[in-house]
Design an enzyme around this catalytic site. Structure first.
Site, PDB file in Angstrom:
ATOM      1  N   SER A   1      -9.732   1.779   3.074  1.00 43.94           N
ATOM      2  CA  SER A   1      -8.855   2.586   2.241  1.00 43.94           C
ATOM      3  C   SER A   1      -7.817   1.780   1.467  1.00 43.94           C
ATOM      4  O   SER A   1      -7.222   2.292   0.522  1.00 43.94           O
ATOM      5  CB  SER A   1      -8.113   3.613   3.109  1.00 43.94           C
ATOM      6  OG  SER A   1      -7.283   2.956   4.053  1.00 43.94           O
TER       7      SER A   1
ATOM      8  N   SER B   1     -10.081  -0.664   7.289  1.00 46.87           N
ATOM      9  CA  SER B   1      -9.536  -0.434   5.942  1.00 46.87           C
ATOM     10  C   SER B   1      -8.933  -1.634   5.227  1.00 46.87           C
ATOM     11  O   SER B   1      -8.619  -1.545   4.043  1.00 46.87           O
ATOM     12  CB  SER B   1      -8.489   0.676   5.979  1.00 46.87           C
ATOM     13  OG  SER B   1      -9.105   1.914   6.017  1.00 46.87           O
TER      14      SER B   1
ATOM     15  N   LYS C   1       0.866  -1.188   0.000  1.00 47.81           N
ATOM     16  CA  LYS C   1       0.000   0.000   0.000  1.00 47.81           C
ATOM     17  C   LYS C   1       0.899   1.234   0.000  1.00 47.81           C
ATOM     18  O   LYS C   1       1.921   1.261   0.699  1.00 47.81           O
ATOM     19  CB  LYS C   1      -0.896  -0.044   1.239  1.00 47.81           C
ATOM     20  CG  LYS C   1      -1.959   1.050   1.310  1.00 47.81           C
ATOM     21  CD  LYS C   1      -2.869   0.838   2.537  1.00 47.81           C
ATOM     22  CE  LYS C   1      -3.918   1.903   2.696  1.00 47.81           C
ATOM     23  NZ  LYS C   1      -4.790   1.680   3.863  1.00 47.81           N
TER      24      LYS C   1
END
Lengths: 486, 98
Positions: free
Chosen positions: A150, A174, A73
């Site tokens: 997210s 997330s 990420k």
């Protein structure tokens, strides 16, 4: 099935037998990443991946991550590699060090394939607010449904078969919510179990390193690699790292499981409930004691506003360093204040700026008592009740979401009073810092839905065991790859 | 607690060193209405004001102190690497004093 579609464990076995090489895996992963249609990536690390994979010639039998392709990420610092947080204000930021988890994966000779998109600075839940736009759900070729956020890019990457493992971060849900929408295992450990050094902080009292895998067992292998004390992170725990693997297939007979009544009551989709209840029946057949437990409706309704106030307040102060001076683009200005103001106005999306104001307002002296401190007190009551339940039960088990991935037209990042308890319940795991895992439990109209388990702090070993039992019962091991093959 | 008006929100934004459009302030005003209402409801939960605020999920005591050894964690060139305007080894900004 291509070797890249296997789980980490299966891929490792093929690597050890030299049926496939790390370079072949990396090349296939890069090929698929370049053909990605879901907007999963900030940066594809083609040269780096090929360079690392080329040097891996002698398989390491006892190192599960040797030669395994993975995603990161883009809020994890990667040395000399662009790290944007999917934000314009960091669009050309190149860190000078690696996050501890990235360092651990590289030291284990795993092969980084790409940096993945996120909701800007990890502050969103839809996968729509990153500076590169919307990330789509690989289960929905029409691109009508979100993958969730997210950690949207990491979820899309693993779900689309580009890697068997991707790092994410989880402050509210997330990783565990997108895992439900993308047919994946999504896991976050106890707060402090994995070092957060090098992860861009959002709300440090709630932030966790988390990740996606294709099986429960892979999630256990990954924790074995990533857990442990880190001198760079004072909040990382000194507690001994358990053996998460050896007993993963043990019986669950006599284990006590609490199902939260109010969460179930708030779910309108009967199909979700049927799928969930099927897994409950299996758990009972396998000897678990499953009971409905009432949490406290008022406390559950308090979860969302409590999360908003605490996370926004922490985020406001954590991101004060993003001033466009030490890093970030310069847009000019006659004074240093103007330089900062221009950088921050152009650098943050609207959602982020609204959230910063909510946080800042909550922290103002005259508002603190009614907002920030009250939220922190509500958090204590919520955590006390959660732990009270976990004194009587080994696990809390709930659907990970009230529905399959929603359509973009039905979702919004604006606050509203119209939300379901079941949509914001995974945050219990962040409030209390508990280990928590989402795994696929069924499909509705070819879209996956997950179940979520929470356990007592530092009892990840037990959590993997019960999750593996559910996975064995549903047979949805490596679900996303089978979708691709079909 | 301070009453929410557009001026209050604009002041908060300017302290945070950014600006927003009028339309965005309107959205924010609506969001605040919701948050304030919900936080009032939280205020009615029995005992909420009888507990200590929770700042971390559980108590963590770190009693470890590293050795006080001199190291260079970040070189000057690394520290300046991401700054857009650098002059003589320092980050350049508009003049503060004329």
């Amino acid at each position: 099935m291509n070797y890249l579609d296997l789980t980490i464990k299966e891929m490792h076995e093929a690597l050890v037998k030299k049926e496939i090489t790390p370079l072949e895996l990396a090349k296939e992963a890069i090929k698929r990443a370049k053909a990605d249609t879901n907007n999963a990536f900030e940066t594809i690390l083609e040269d780096k991946a090929i360079e690392i994979a080329s040097e891996l010639t002698e398989p390491e039998e006892n190192n599960l991550f040797w030669g395994i392709p993975f995603g990161i990420k883009d809020n994890f610092s990667t040395k000399n590699i662009l790290t944007t947080g999917s934000s314009e204000i960091l669009k050309d930021y190149i860190p000078v060090f690696n996050a501890t988890v990235v360092e651990k994966l590289l030291n284990a000779h795993a092969v980084p394939i790409a940096k993945t998109c996120l909701d800007e600075l990890a502050m969103g839940g839809t996968g729509t607010t990153g500076h590169k736009g919307i990330t789509y759900n690989p289960y929905d070729p029409k691109h009508e449904r979100l993958v969730g956020g997210s950690s949207c890019g990491s979820a899309a990457m693993v779900s689309a078969g580009i890697a068997p493992f991707a790092l994410g971060s989880d402050t509210g849900d997330s990783v565990r919510k997108p895992a439900s929408f993308a047919g994946l295992v999504g896991f976050k450990p106890t707060w402090g179990r994995i070092s957060r050094f090098g992860l861009f902080p959002f709300a440090p009292s709630l932030d966790h390193v988390a990740y996606f895998t294709r099986s429960v067992e892979d999630a256990a292998f990954a924790l074995s690699l990533l857990a442990g004390r880190d001198l760079h992170d004072a909040t990382s725990s000194n507690k001994k790292v358990d053996d998460y693997i050896s007993n993963i297939n043990d019986t669950i007979k006599g284990k006590r499981i609490a199902i939260l009544k109010e969460v179930i009551d708030s779910i309108r989709d009967e199909k979700v409930l049927t799928i969930f209840n099927n897994t409950v029946e299996k758990l009972k057949e396998n000897g678990a004691i499953v009971e409905n437990v009432s949490f406290d409706l008022k406390l559950l309704e308090a979860c969302y506003p409590t999360y908003m106030v605490i996370s926004c307040a922490e985020a406001t102060s954590n991101n004060a360093n993003l001033d466009g001076i030490k890093f970030g683009p310069r847009y000019g200005g006659d004074t240093y204040q103007e330089v900062m103001c221009n950088a921050r106005t152009k650098g943050f999306c609207e959602l982020i700026r609204r959230r910063f104001i909510i946080g800042s307002f909550s922290l103002m002296r005259e508002n603190q008592e009614d907002l920030f401190l009250r939220a922190q007190k509500a958090r204590r009551l919520i955590v006390n009740r959660t732990n009270e339940i976990l004194n009587n039960y080994d696990f809390i088990y709930i659907p990970a979401a009230p529905n399959i991935a929603p359509k973009f037209t039905d979702s919004s990042d604006k606050l509203s009073t119209n939300y379901l308890i079941a949509d914001n319940i995974l945050v219990l795991g962040n409030f209390a810092g508990l280990p928590s895992i989402t795994l696929p439990i069924g499909l509705i109209e070819n879209m996956p839905i997950g179940g979520n388990l929470m356990g007592r702090k530092f009892e990840e070993k037990e959590l993997f065991k019960i999750a593996k039992n559910i996975e064995d019962g549903t047979g949805l091991y490596n679900l996303s790859s089978r979708k691709l093959v079909k | 607690m301070k009453a929410i008006t557009k001026e209050v929100l604009k002041d908060a934004a300017s302290r945070l060193m950014f600006d927003m459009s009028d339309e965005q302030y309107d959205t924010l005003e609506k969001e605040f209405e919701i948050i304030i209402k919900q936080m009032k409801l939280i205020g009615e939960i029995p005992d909420v004001d009888n507990v200590e605020p929770m700042t971390f999920p559980f108590d963590v005591t770190t009693d470890f102190l590293r050795e006080d050894e001199v190291t260079e964690p970040l070189t000057k060139s690394d520290a300046l690497k991401n700054a857009k305007d650098v002059l003589d080894g320092q980050i350049k900004l508009p003049k503060v004093v004329g």
